[in-house]
Design an enzyme around this catalytic site. Structure first.
Site, PDB file in Angstrom:
ATOM      1  CG  ASP A   1      -1.914   1.145   1.399  1.00  0.00           C
ATOM      2  OD1 ASP A   1      -2.993   0.892   2.014  1.00  0.00           O
ATOM      3  OD2 ASP A   1      -1.769   2.028   0.602  1.00  0.00           O
TER       4      ASP A   1
ATOM      5  CG  ASP B   1      -2.813   3.534  -2.549  1.00  0.00           C
ATOM      6  OD1 ASP B   1      -3.932   2.806  -2.371  1.00  0.00           O
ATOM      7  OD2 ASP B   1      -2.244   3.834  -1.689  1.00  0.00           O
ATOM      8  CD  GLU B   2      -5.382  -1.174   0.020  1.00  0.00           C
ATOM      9  OE1 GLU B   2      -5.748  -2.034   0.784  1.00  0.00           O
ATOM     10  OE2 GLU B   2      -5.929  -0.049  -0.331  1.00  0.00           O
TER      11      GLU B   2
HETATM   12  P1  TTP Z   1      -5.395   5.102   0.812  1.00  0.00           P
HETATM   13  O1  TTP Z   1      -4.264   4.094   0.475  1.00  0.00           O
HETATM   14  O2  TTP Z   1      -6.560   4.796   1.734  1.00  0.00           O
HETATM   15  O3  TTP Z   1      -4.922   6.281   1.573  1.00  0.00           O
HETATM   16  P2  TTP Z   1      -3.356   7.013   1.444  1.00  0.00           P
HETATM   17  O4  TTP Z   1      -2.485   5.919   0.318  1.00  0.00           O
HETATM   18  O5  TTP Z   1      -3.525   8.282   0.667  1.00  0.00           O
HETATM   19  O6  TTP Z   1      -2.524   7.028   2.531  1.00  0.00           O
HETATM   20  P3  TTP Z   1      -2.128   5.829   3.407  1.00  0.00           P
HETATM   21  O7  TTP Z   1      -0.643   5.939   3.713  1.00  0.00           O
HETATM   22  O8  TTP Z   1      -2.551   5.638   4.822  1.00  0.00           O
HETATM   23  O9  TTP Z   1      -2.145   4.510   2.645  1.00  0.00           O
HETATM   24  O10 TTP Z   1      -6.116   5.603  -0.518  1.00  0.00           O
HETATM   25  C1  TTP Z   1      -5.294   5.662  -1.781  1.00  0.00           C
HETATM   26  C2  TTP Z   1      -5.434   6.877  -2.248  1.00  0.00           C
HETATM   27  O11 TTP Z   1      -6.948   6.872  -3.063  1.00  0.00           O
HETATM   28  C3  TTP Z   1      -5.333   8.278  -1.862  1.00  0.00           C
HETATM   29  O12 TTP Z   1      -4.049   8.825  -2.059  1.00  0.00           O
HETATM   30  C4  TTP Z   1      -6.456   9.132  -2.361  1.00  0.00           C
HETATM   31  C5  TTP Z   1      -7.486   8.246  -2.743  1.00  0.00           C
HETATM   32  N1  TTP Z   1      -8.786   8.148  -1.827  1.00  0.00           N
HETATM   33  C6  TTP Z   1      -9.735   9.068  -2.168  1.00  0.00           C
HETATM   34  O13 TTP Z   1      -9.943   9.863  -3.246  1.00  0.00           O
HETATM   35  N2  TTP Z   1     -10.852   9.035  -1.454  1.00  0.00           N
HETATM   36  C7  TTP Z   1     -11.006   8.053  -0.149  1.00  0.00           C
HETATM   37  O14 TTP Z   1     -11.606   8.168   0.640  1.00  0.00           O
HETATM   38  C8  TTP Z   1      -9.596   7.374   0.058  1.00  0.00           C
HETATM   39  C9  TTP Z   1      -9.820   6.658   1.337  1.00  0.00           C
HETATM   40  C10 TTP Z   1      -8.706   7.386  -0.820  1.00  0.00           C
HETATM   41 MG    MG Z   2      -2.308   4.124   0.369  1.00  0.00          MG
END
Ligand code: TTP
Ligand code: MG
Length: 393
Positions: A11, A109-110
């Site tokens: 992730d 991203d995961e």
């Molecule tokens: P995430 O992996 O949930 O968040 P992140 O990568 O920003 O942070 P983390 O380090 O906690 O993993 O989500 C990936 C991307 O998806 C995030 O950068 C932006 C997008 N996203 C949205 O647009 N809306 C949302 O509600 C979420 C949860 C994510």
């Molecule tokens: Mg993330």
């Protein structure tokens, strides 16, 4: 005995915000909030994500931007750049496919990676996790967090524990001990209500859940009870689902003469559903999203789609859903020139092997990802359905 699997969950850290900080050095070390859309006016819309510096102020994804504004007035607010994030997402998934073809995207991203078959090429689980992190850093100057375990549930939790830039390895025999002290909020798949219920039952940690009587859990929580119990003990047999190489399947029919004959329209839809259903089963894949295309005599074209909670491959289901979509948009009496039925969100059946280095195969699933990103950015389903091609029609 079944072979021990090696599952990675990767992730990216603060994905959109990290990309912006990479490209704008002046944003680095600053509370950066992605999601402010200037077209919507100051403070409107919701936060997509924010940098870890902004999280210290209590800002988080899905929060209204004006609330973020109150919590963090000194933050930098930028609108999302979907096309850019989509490019980076592809590049990262390309890295995943360098290590295995068994990649299950969960989001932009995961992903889960089953790297069991790649050990001889790239080293053990922790080695591969390190290499993947390093490749992403070299290629995109971004950090990822990785969890290494023998099942999806544990890998997913592990990747989150040492964010950002984390690497958490849980040996198979250590899974239960690893999970035991964790708060019940870590129970993937248990919503706020279920968590509340569990707490009321005196279950505050995953260890409490693992120690509980599965029969009692079943009485209290239904079928989810024993499932949670198994997961809490680190038992999770679910395979990593590869996304199918195919993007979509669709068939269209153009009438020789434009028609408003309701019976003919329905018969045509049924025939198209049969064709698409047949192709689905022939390709040994299951679909999640159903698309209807309807072109009137004046070339005005409607597309409608519906995504189901579960995948399917039977014609009956397809017909039923297409019927709903058709009823929802067709104006009785209008002349129709063309009808089309399509499915997307295709998943291959478990265990379908693709060659590790067949990059053709490895790349195609990325099309699905693009759809996922489009979904996130509110690109109407209508556009996606519009682009449906019939691969072999
Ligand atoms: P995430 O992996 O949930 O968040 P992140 O990568 O920003 O942070 P983390 O380090 O906690 O993993 O989500 C990936 C991307 O998806 C995030 O950068 C932006 C997008 N996203 C949205 O647009 N809306 C949302 O509600 C979420 C949860 C994510
Ligand atoms: Mg993330």
């Amino acid at each position: 005995m079944k072979k021990q699997r090696i599952i990675l969950h990767v992730d990216m850290d603060a994905f959109f915000a990290a990309i912006e900080q990479r490209d704008h050095p002046e944003y680095r070390g600053q509370p950066l909030i992605v999601g402010a859309d200037p077209r919507q006016g100051r403070g409107r819309g919701v936060v997509s994500t924010c940098s870890y510096e902004a999280r210290a102020f209590g800002v988080h994804s899905a929060m209204p931007v004006n609330q973020a504004w109150r919590l963090c007035p000194q933050g930098i607010y930028v609108p999302p750049n979907g096309a850019l994030y989509s490019r980076v997402s592809r590049s990262i998934f390309d890295v995943f496919y360098e290590f295995t073809d068994a990649v299950e995207p969960l989001s932009v991203d995961e992903a889960f990676l089953d790297v069991t078959g790649s050990v001889r090429l790239f080293g053990d689980g922790p080695d591969m996790a390190r290499r993947i992190k390093q490749r992403i850093r070299e290629k995109e100057q971004l950090t990822a967090s990785v969890g290494v375990a023998s099942c999806k549930f544990v890998a997913k939790i592990a990747s989150d524990l040492e964010k950002p830039d984390g690497l958490v390895v849980v040996p198979p025999e250590g899974a239960a001990d690893f999970l035991a002290p964790l708060d019940i909020s870590r129970m993937w798949g248990a919503g706020a209500k279920t968590q509340q219920k569990l707490r009321a039952m005196g279950i505050k940690t995953l260890g409490d859940l693992a120690a509980a009587d599965p029969e009692w859990l079943k009485r209290k929580l239904g079928v989810a009870g024993p499932r949670f119990h198994r997961l809490a003990r680190g038992i999770d047999e679910r395979p990593v689902h590869r996304v199918s190489g195919m993007k979509s399947i669709s068939n269209e029919h153009t009438f020789d003469q434009d028609t408003a004959d309701a019976a003919l329209l329905r018969r045509t839809l049924a025939r198209l559903c049969e064709k698409v259903g047949h192709r689905l089963r022939k390709a040994d894949v299951r679909a999640r999203t159903i698309h209807l295309k309807l072109r009137y005599d004046d070339f005005n074209t409607l597309t409608r789609s519906h995504t189901l909670p579960r995948t399917f491959n039977d014609t009956a289901r397809l017909m039923e859903e297409i019927g709903h979509l058709f009823d929802g948009c067709y104006r009785t009496g209008r002349l129709v020139r063309l009808l089309g039925v399509g499915v997307s969100g295709l998943e291959s059946r478990d265990g379908q092997q693709l060659n590790l280095f067949e990059t053709e195969n490895a790349r195609k699933p990325l099309d699905d990802l693009e759809d996922m990103i489009k979904n996130r950015f509110g690109d109407h389903a209508i556009h996606r359905a519009d682009g449906l091609e019939s691969p072999d029609d």
